[in-house]
Design an enzyme around this catalytic site. Structure first.
Site: not given
Length: 329
Positions: A126, A191, A326
């Site tokens: 992204r 992740k 965030r």
């Protein structure tokens, strides 16, 4: 890199994938090239992120046995789930799986058309970020889906697919899987998978969704140091107790099923499923819009895929692509 050179590199990888020693002479004889050429191909193999070492008198060997994707095994798993196997492709080394689908759009293709790859030399995430894509270490898949209602219909796609990936990993035995709006799947704050959706077509006409999905399988530690955020992989989470080919087939089958549901009913059927994995639920977040920063409490998503944030007693909506998100107040 020229296709013939890529083909040679792949052949070297396939011969070394058994985890045994192979001399430069033996490799050269099989490929009908010199030992000097083999030495150069080994450098190319290492550039793809594979750990190769050499022992004088024995030859070359991978640090670990490399379990390659096998298209026949993937399609056999798909047949077992009554899935179409005619439009599934495997490329050992590719620039970008999303770009492969874009090129395929030059000819008529059906929704669900997909490609897997062992490595991407130009993988991206992204906001144009580089996606580290070493050979045989992760799972890279892109698929095509036709959006009859135009680009607006893509608003919640990444949320629906993120939910499906989280469910798949949970079924495989991964604990504490979470989804982070709008397109990350994480475990313990790290992740493990990501989604990149690119659109082709007109805003008011038929649109074409190119859906890229990457799942970390066994990221080399030295290469993982180049990643600018915490990460983990399935080998760590499942102690290597899974079949990479079966995972590829399950991922494709579940994504196709989810997209058919999404096509008919939108994001609504996925909202409660998303909530089971929502990392941000009722937690403080910061919304960054250029130089402006807003603070609030995340309260899930709506049927358009927007993030719901309560600020000063009011519920506000924020869309992916417009903001950065965030954690924390």
């Amino acid at each position: 890199m020229k296709p013939q050179r890529i083909e040679r590199i792949v052949q070297v990888i396939e011969m070394l994938s058994d985890g045994q020693f192979h001399s430069g002479e033996a490799l050269g004889e099989k490929l009908h090239v010199s030992r000097t050429a083999i030495s150069q191909y080994i450098k190319d193999v290492q550039a793809l992120g594979i750990d190769v070492f050499r022992v004088t008198g024995k030859g070359y060997k991978f640090a670990n046995e490399l379990k390659l994707l096998d298209l026949e095994r993937v399609t056999n798993y798909l047949r077992a789930n009554d899935e179409n196997v005619e439009n599934v492709h495997l490329e050992r080394v590719i620039g970008s799986t999303n770009d492969f689908i874009k090129h395929a759009l030059n000819s008529p293709i059906d929704s669900g058309y997909a490609v897997f790859s062992e490595a991407q030399t130009e993988g991206r995430g992204r906001r144009g970020k580089r996606w580290i894509s070493p050979f045989g270490s992760n799972l890279y898949m892109s698929m095509y889906w036709r959006l009859e209602d135009g680009m607006g219909a893509a608003m919640g796609l990444s949320l629906a697919l993120g939910t499906v990936i989280a469910e798949l990993l949970s079924e495989l035995g991964v604990y504490d899987v979470e989804v982070k709006w709008p397109n990350d799947v994480i475990v313990d704050g790290k992740k493990v998978a990501g989604i990149l959706i690119e659109l082709e077509g007109q805003a008011l006409g038929v649109a074409h969704a190119i859906i890229g999905i990457g799942i970390n399988i066994q990221m080399p530690k030295w290469l993982g140091e180049q990643i600018d955020q915490p990460w983990t992989d399935l080998s760590t989470l499942l102690n290597n107790n899974f079949d990479r080919n079966q995972l590829a087939a399950l991922l494709l089958a579940k994504c196709r099923k989810a997209l058919k549901l999404y096509e008919g009913k939108g994001l609504k059927p996925f909202i409660s499923r998303w909530q089971k994995f929502d990392r941000l639920a009722l937690k403080p977040v910061r919304i960054i819009m250029g130089e402006k920063e807003l603070h609030g409490i995340a309260e899930g998503i709506d049927e358009s895929g927007a993030l719901l944030v309560k600020r000063d007693g009011k519920l506000e909506r924020f869309h992916a692509g417009e903001v950065s998100l965030r954690y924390g107040a």
